[in-house]
Motif scaffolding. Structure first.
Motif, PDB file in Angstrom:
ATOM      1  N   ILE A  64      32.967 -49.583 -12.907  1.00  0.00           N
ATOM      2  CA  ILE A  64      32.539 -49.827 -14.379  1.00  0.00           C
ATOM      3  C   ILE A  64      32.527 -48.497 -14.767  1.00  0.00           C
ATOM      4  CG2 ILE A  64      30.645 -50.603 -15.798  1.00  0.00           C
ATOM      5  CD1 ILE A  64      32.053 -52.882 -14.187  1.00  0.00           C
ATOM      6  N   PRO A  65      33.432 -48.106 -15.883  1.00  0.00           N
ATOM      7  CA  PRO A  65      33.626 -46.541 -16.490  1.00  0.00           C
ATOM      8  C   PRO A  65      32.481 -46.238 -16.885  1.00  0.00           C
ATOM      9  CG  PRO A  65      35.011 -48.219 -17.483  1.00  0.00           C
ATOM     10  CD  PRO A  65      34.483 -48.828 -16.410  1.00  0.00           C
ATOM     11  N   GLU A  66      31.740 -46.803 -17.714  1.00  0.00           N
ATOM     12  CA  GLU A  66      30.752 -46.454 -18.550  1.00  0.00           C
ATOM     13  C   GLU A  66      29.344 -47.221 -18.448  1.00  0.00           C
ATOM     14  OE1 GLU A  66      30.569 -43.631 -20.298  1.00  0.00           O
ATOM     15  OE2 GLU A  66      32.761 -43.144 -19.952  1.00  0.00           O
ATOM     16  N   GLU A  67      28.130 -46.818 -18.447  1.00  0.00           N
ATOM     17  CA  GLU A  67      26.964 -47.732 -18.653  1.00  0.00           C
ATOM     18  C   GLU A  67      27.095 -48.733 -19.507  1.00  0.00           C
ATOM     19  OE1 GLU A  67      22.957 -46.257 -17.575  1.00  0.00           O
ATOM     20  OE2 GLU A  67      22.988 -46.746 -19.883  1.00  0.00           O
ATOM     21  N   ILE A  68      26.657 -49.839 -19.396  1.00  0.00           N
ATOM     22  CA  ILE A  68      26.723 -51.025 -20.388  1.00  0.00           C
ATOM     23  C   ILE A  68      25.271 -51.558 -20.542  1.00  0.00           C
ATOM     24  CG2 ILE A  68      27.591 -53.467 -20.719  1.00  0.00           C
ATOM     25  CD1 ILE A  68      29.765 -53.000 -19.025  1.00  0.00           C
ATOM     26  N   VAL A  69      25.060 -51.379 -21.860  1.00  0.00           N
ATOM     27  CA  VAL A  69      23.588 -51.795 -22.250  1.00  0.00           C
ATOM     28  C   VAL A  69      23.486 -53.060 -22.853  1.00  0.00           C
ATOM     29  CG1 VAL A  69      21.491 -50.833 -23.262  1.00  0.00           C
ATOM     30  CG2 VAL A  69      22.999 -49.097 -22.251  1.00  0.00           C
ATOM     31  N   PHE A  70      22.551 -53.913 -22.692  1.00  0.00           N
ATOM     32  CA  PHE A  70      22.376 -55.238 -23.502  1.00  0.00           C
ATOM     33  C   PHE A  70      20.850 -55.076 -24.243  1.00  0.00           C
ATOM     34  CE2 PHE A  70      24.893 -56.122 -19.767  1.00  0.00           C
ATOM     35  CZ  PHE A  70      26.061 -56.778 -20.352  1.00  0.00           C
TER      36      PHE A  70
END
Length: 529
Positions: free
Chosen positions: A523-529
């Protein structure tokens, strides 16, 4: 990501008509009086459109319940009605909440079959229902041990059956765990119907003992109705008779039972988590007698949850866990024992070696609560390390791990293929039956997160899938899809759901401790929900 997740799955995939709040308090507040839980999470985040009801007599403030998102108070009474009317007139009960609940209930009524004119025939297809029960019980049974191909038994084998549970077989639990069955096939009855030869002298001793101590009426209630099964002494068969049965039978079966239900907790005492002294003595005597003449011993666990097995499992050659399998109990046991069907269930819970290995055993504040004799407060001690997450993260060796379950056959895992397609991880695995019996395998997918920004368990189950019935030599390609959002964990400081940047290890296995294939997703970048 632990406790709410199953409910989220149900809401989003099944669109249930109703959801019930629980009895307990969460952070000092009854869940039936918690608008964050019932409105913010359930309705706003998940999009639930059905009704929310209380459990029977839950909570302590009906006005707060309605204001917090409850639509239906169960069971309700005149006093609750008067409190609601009074609060409405005084402005403490929000009119918009009353109207919302009323409209939701009307929509549910309009969906019902009776509203649409359906009239029941009162002739349910009981045979079809029984087959569903049979299949569910069969698929859920777990083979914990099978040394030297003790199982399956040959049809026509001569068997000595020990334990009162052969007659007082438990089909279901108590309270809401109970069901009203037309009949229950007990274990001995099922064995007979399957063609196994029962040691009749031994059976008659058990039958007389159970009838004298239970009574025929209570035994019938145990099969069809609801009655607490009285604990009987298991160590009443003389050693001379045990020795004689060892000489004239091919194998010994020992049935251990445990009931469960609403409104009581597990006990660490003998007869609950641990075996009672009489149960231990029975196993020891039977094991000694049968093994001295080269015969095998099989334990059948007719139980509702984990018990301690580690200290006595070497005394038996096979262990079959049938849980509380419903009205077809005896038929299920027999068909599994003779290999008509190979066991394919997996443990949905860890079986620890000892009570001291259980995370909540560290303090009575954690379990059963304080004061221990009548708890009013329980401290949540496990954090995110619940069940297998605890055992795997801290290296605690269980008796039988989460996801564990043997088969009469063996399976080979190969050909793992992984790719990211938009917001999903797509997995493909080939499963081949390389043994001598037909069988089904449960493929389990665990994920180990980077765990650099926030503490995470060693691994977490993210998906599972059961194969079709595979003949010896047959192969099936299993496709599994995991949403990247399902990799998220809640970050308490950011107050957001995050999927960490970095490598996420995908582990494919037959249990949490039996990993067959691994791969990594980046996962290249942090994913925020």
């Amino acid at each position: 990501e632990i406790y709410l997740k199953p409910f989220e799955i149900v809401v989003k995939k099944a669109s249930p008509w109703a959801i019930m709040s629980s009895y307990n308090k969460l952070n000092g507040r009854y869940t039936s009086q918690d608008p964050w839980l019932l409105i913010d999470v359930l309705r706003k985040e998940w999009g639930f459109e059905g009704i929310v009801m209380t459990d029977w007599g839950a909570g302590d403030d009906p006005v707060e319940q309605i204001n917090s998102g409850i639509d239906l108070i169960m069971p309700g009474d005149d006093k609750i009605y008067e409190k609601l009317v009074s609060a409405y007139r005084e402005g403490r009960l929000k009119p918009e909440r009353v109207e919302e609940s009323f409209n939701r209930l009307l929509k549910i009524f309009e969906k019902t079959l009776s509203f649409r004119g359906y009239r029941p025939s009162y002739r349910p297809d009981l045979e079809k229902n029984a087959e569903i029960t049979y299949k569910a019980g069969l698929e859920g049974a777990v083979l914990l041990k099978n040394i030297g191909e003790t199982l399956p038994l040959k049809t026509g084998s001569q068997v000595a059956v020990f334990g009162v549970g052969q007659i007082a077989t438990l089909k279901s639990g108590m309270g809401s765990g109970h069901n009203h069955s037309r009949y229950t096939i007990n274990i001995v009855e099922g064995l007979r119907k399957a063609g196994l030869k029962i040691d009749e002298e031994l059976f008659e001793r058990y039958h007389k003992y159970v009838v004298e101590n239970y009574g025929l009426d209570n035994l019938e209630k145990l099969y069809k109705d609801e009655i607490y099964p009285k604990k009987l002494n298991e160590d009443f068969i003389e050693e001379d008779l045990i020795k004689k049965t060892a000489e004239r039978n091919d194998v010994a079966l020992i049935v251990i039972t445990r009931i469960s239900g609403e409104a009581w907790d597990r006990s660490v005492a003998g007869g609950d988590f641990y075996l009672s002294l009489d149960e231990k003595k029975l196993i020891e005597k039977v094991s000694k007698a049968f093994r001295s003449v080269g015969k095998k011993v099989v334990a059948i666990l007719n139980i509702a949850g984990p018990i301690e097995i580690y200290s006595w499992r070497d005394l038996v050659d096979a262990i079959l866990l049938i849980w509380l399998p419903g009205q077809e109990a005896g038929r299920i046991v027999a068909d599994l024992l003779i290999g008509k069907v190979s066991p394919s269930g997996k443990l949905p819970i860890t079986f620890p070696k000892s009570w001291t290995d259980v995370p909540v055993s560290i303090s009575s504040e954690c379990y059963p609560g304080t004061p221990p004799e009548n708890p009013v407060k329980v401290r949540y001690c496990e954090d995110i390390y619940v069940g297998y997450r605890y055992y795997d993260t801290f290296g605690v060796e269980p008796a039988y791990e989460f996801g564990y379950g043997l088969s009469y056959t063996s399976f080979e895992y190969s050909g793992l293929d992984m790719k990211i397609d938009k917001d999903n991880i797509i997995l493909s695995i080939k499963i081949r039956n390389i043994g001598r019996y037909p069988g089904r395998e449960v493929v389990q997918v665990y994920v180990k997160a980077p765990g650099e920004e926030i503490d995470r368990p060693e691994q977490e189950l993210k998906a599972f899938k059961k194969t079709k019935m595979l003949r010896p030599g047959e192969e099936e390609e299993i496709k599994i899809e995991i949403s990247i959002k399902d990799l998220a964990t809640y970050h308490p400081e950011k107050k957001r759901w995050i999927v960490e940047r970095g490598w996420h290890e995908i582990r494919i296995g037959s249990s949490s401790r039996d990993i067959r294939l691994t791969g990594k997703i980046y996962i290249p970048e942090e994913i925020v929900f």
